[in-house]
Design a protein around this motif. Structure first.
Motif, PDB file in Angstrom:
ATOM      1  N   ILE A 171      18.563 -11.913  -5.198  1.00  0.00           N
ATOM      2  CA  ILE A 171      19.454 -12.992  -4.698  1.00  0.00           C
ATOM      3  C   ILE A 171      20.330 -13.476  -5.308  1.00  0.00           C
ATOM      4  O   ILE A 171      22.083 -14.086  -4.901  1.00  0.00           O
ATOM      5  N   TYR A 172      19.898 -13.170  -6.577  1.00  0.00           N
ATOM      6  CA  TYR A 172      21.669 -13.554  -7.824  1.00  0.00           C
ATOM      7  C   TYR A 172      22.614 -12.735  -7.808  1.00  0.00           C
ATOM      8  O   TYR A 172      23.826 -13.015  -8.332  1.00  0.00           O
ATOM      9  N   TYR A 232      24.951 -13.114  -5.351  1.00  0.00           N
ATOM     10  CA  TYR A 232      26.075 -14.496  -5.170  1.00  0.00           C
ATOM     11  C   TYR A 232      27.099 -14.405  -6.266  1.00  0.00           C
ATOM     12  O   TYR A 232      28.327 -14.590  -6.095  1.00  0.00           O
ATOM     13  N   GLU A 290      29.882 -12.359  -4.846  1.00  0.00           N
ATOM     14  CA  GLU A 290      30.583 -13.033  -3.763  1.00  0.00           C
ATOM     15  C   GLU A 290      32.350 -12.542  -3.898  1.00  0.00           C
ATOM     16  O   GLU A 290      32.276 -13.086  -4.619  1.00  0.00           O
ATOM     17  N   LYS A 325      33.345  -7.580  -2.535  1.00  0.00           N
ATOM     18  CA  LYS A 325      31.768  -8.150  -2.552  1.00  0.00           C
ATOM     19  C   LYS A 325      30.949  -6.807  -2.667  1.00  0.00           C
ATOM     20  O   LYS A 325      30.016  -6.885  -3.703  1.00  0.00           O
ATOM     21  N   TYR A 335      24.061 -21.771 -10.382  1.00  0.00           N
ATOM     22  CA  TYR A 335      24.731 -21.032  -9.392  1.00  0.00           C
ATOM     23  C   TYR A 335      24.279 -22.764  -7.789  1.00  0.00           C
ATOM     24  O   TYR A 335      23.182 -23.453  -8.595  1.00  0.00           O
ATOM     25  N   TYR A 359      21.669 -22.022  -2.260  1.00  0.00           N
ATOM     26  CA  TYR A 359      22.111 -20.358  -2.527  1.00  0.00           C
ATOM     27  C   TYR A 359      20.653 -19.538  -1.511  1.00  0.00           C
ATOM     28  O   TYR A 359      19.791 -19.200  -2.399  1.00  0.00           O
ATOM     29  N   GLY A 360      21.353 -18.835  -0.559  1.00  0.00           N
ATOM     30  CA  GLY A 360      20.168 -18.228  -0.182  1.00  0.00           C
ATOM     31  C   GLY A 360      18.904 -18.224   1.000  1.00  0.00           C
ATOM     32  O   GLY A 360      18.301 -18.278   1.701  1.00  0.00           O
ATOM     33  N   ASN A 391      22.558 -21.346   5.266  1.00  0.00           N
ATOM     34  CA  ASN A 391      23.630 -20.968   4.461  1.00  0.00           C
ATOM     35  C   ASN A 391      24.595 -19.251   4.745  1.00  0.00           C
ATOM     36  O   ASN A 391      25.036 -19.059   4.690  1.00  0.00           O
TER      37      ASN A 391
END
Length: 426
Positions: free
Chosen positions: A348-349, A352, A355, A359, A413, A417-418, A422
């Motif tokens: 997931i990072y 991020y 992005e 991407k 971060y 996020y995730g 979102n």
């Protein structure tokens, strides 16, 4: 491609495509270690030379635009899967030769470059063949079949090799037949993908790359906020695990006299390659669900702990040299579940920091650094193990986790996020 043409036949081609993607990776990166160990190669040589096989995944961003701009993704992945099948056939045929180590390493290199290129094409095909909403929907299915490929490669094929070792009393013959079977499997999968994968062409990404330019794609990645701290985090996140993964199988296979546990090839295939990978998959699924529910910030530290704390049990096994099946299976279960659970936060990072308008290319660069973080420590792992012994080595693996925790304190971060709420469904 028109939106109404997307998602066509996804339930058929996604499982096949990602099962096929996982087979060469697990054979090149992990099964090669077990094979060379059973053929009498030393740990230092295994750690060094098989870690170099990570290199194609490190540098794959360098030729990813060629895959984007020349031909279709479908043609690329079918061609690369065919090359992988030929490489495995070459390994199987040349294992009985006197110079088997050098020759088979060359074929593993061939398979590694073809597999890395197949990854680029397959991931690109996935993104252009599905709407964004369906990309999120099918992420679990693709991950499941990738893990099933790992079970097949590191589990079933290794068990099969162990069975042949016992049947013929000849490790070389056993592994030669196993790799020929792997080649046949890859050929069957390539033919299956030929019929299952629909033909469609992407034009939007090609136009986008024409506007941005290849060099600007790279430059924009390195202009991201906190990018050098992010790259340091990527390189250290699996510093301990990258060394453990190279020496875990040799530790189980080596004799008691040299500090190992003396398990058979079949036992390692069952414990580490089947039960272990099932737990790895379960950990990843649970990790993804929790991040989707609560966001990355809440789970980053717990997942980093989950990735590294179970390694302590390998150190305990090495110090006690306990051959208890309960202790060994328990250690592998905890370590693999923790690895899968902790790796969810890592992925997931990576998404991020990728992005932006480029991407897809930025994700390829980020995963290249991820592979570098596996390759460099893995190259030294065999030498460290031979220097410190298995007991000292696994203690070092535990200590090697510390840098990632230090870097994490400086990392910035978004807290949520995730979270599923979102994620765009457009």
């Amino acid at each position: 491609m028109n939106a109404e043409k997307k998602d066509k036949g996804a339930w058929a081609w996604i499982p096949l495509l990602y099962f096929t993607q996982g087979i060469p990776y697990i054979l090149v990166v992990t099964v090669s270690v077990i094979m060379y160990k059973r053929l009498g190669i030393g740990n230092a040589e295994i750690g060094l030379y098989t870690s170099w096989l990570y290199l194609p995944w490190v540098i794959k961003p360098l030729w990813s635009p060629m895959v984007d701009l020349n031909g279709t993704k479908r043609k690329w992945f079918l061609a690369m899967q065919f090359v992988v099948a030929l490489a495995f056939l070459g390994i199987g045929l040349f294992l009985p030769s006197n110079s088997f180590f050098v020759i088979t390493l060359a074929f593993f290199w061939m398979a590694a470059f073809a597999s890395a290129t197949n990854d680029i094409a397959s991931d690109g095909y996935y993104m252009i063949g599905l709407t964004q909403k369906k990309q999120s929907f099918f992420i679990g299915l693709r991950s499941t079949f990738y893990r099933l490929a790992m079970v097949t490669g590191q589990g079933l094929l290794v068990i099969f090799a162990g069975f042949l070792e016992n049947k013929y009393g000849d490790n070389t013959k056993a592994w030669s037949m196993t790799m020929i079977c792997a080649a046949v499997l890859m050929m069957v999968l390539t033919i299956s993908n030929f019929f299952a994968a629909p033909k469609f062409e992407d034009t939007q990404n090609m136009a986008l790359k024409d506007r941005i330019g290849f060099l600007e794609v790279f430059a924009s990645f390195f202009r991201k906020k906190q990018i050098w701290m992010a790259l340091l985090f990527i390189l250290t996140y699996r510093l301990g695990e990258s060394q453990l993964v190279k020496m875990a199988s040799p530790f189980l296979l080596d004799t008691i006299e040299v500090g190992g546990l003396g398990y058979s090839t079949e036992a390692v295939g069952t414990i580490y390659g089947t039960v272990g990978i099932i737990m790895l998959s379960l950990g990843g699924i649970i990790g993804g669900i929790l991040i989707s529910r609560d966001g990355l910030k809440k789970w980053m530290l717990p997942m980093l702990l989950a990735l590294n704390l179970p390694n302590i049990f390998y150190a305990i096994l090495a110090y006690t040299q306990s051959t208890s099946l309960f202790a060994v299976v328990g250690t592998v279960v905890l370590e693999q579940f923790g690895y899968g659970f902790g790796f969810a936060a890592f992925l997931i990072y990576l998404i991020y920091i990728s992005e932006g308008i480029s991407k897809t290319s930025h994700y390829a660069i980020a995963t290249g650094f991820m592979a570098l973080g596996m390759m460099l420590p893995g190259m030294l792992s065999g030498y460290i193990q031979e220097w410190l012994g298995y007991d000292g080595f696994f203690l070092w693996v535990v200590i090697a986790a510390i840098p990632a925790f230090l870097v994490l304190t400086f990392l910035e971060y978004p807290e949520d996020y995730g979270k599923k709420s979102n994620v765009s469904d457009a």
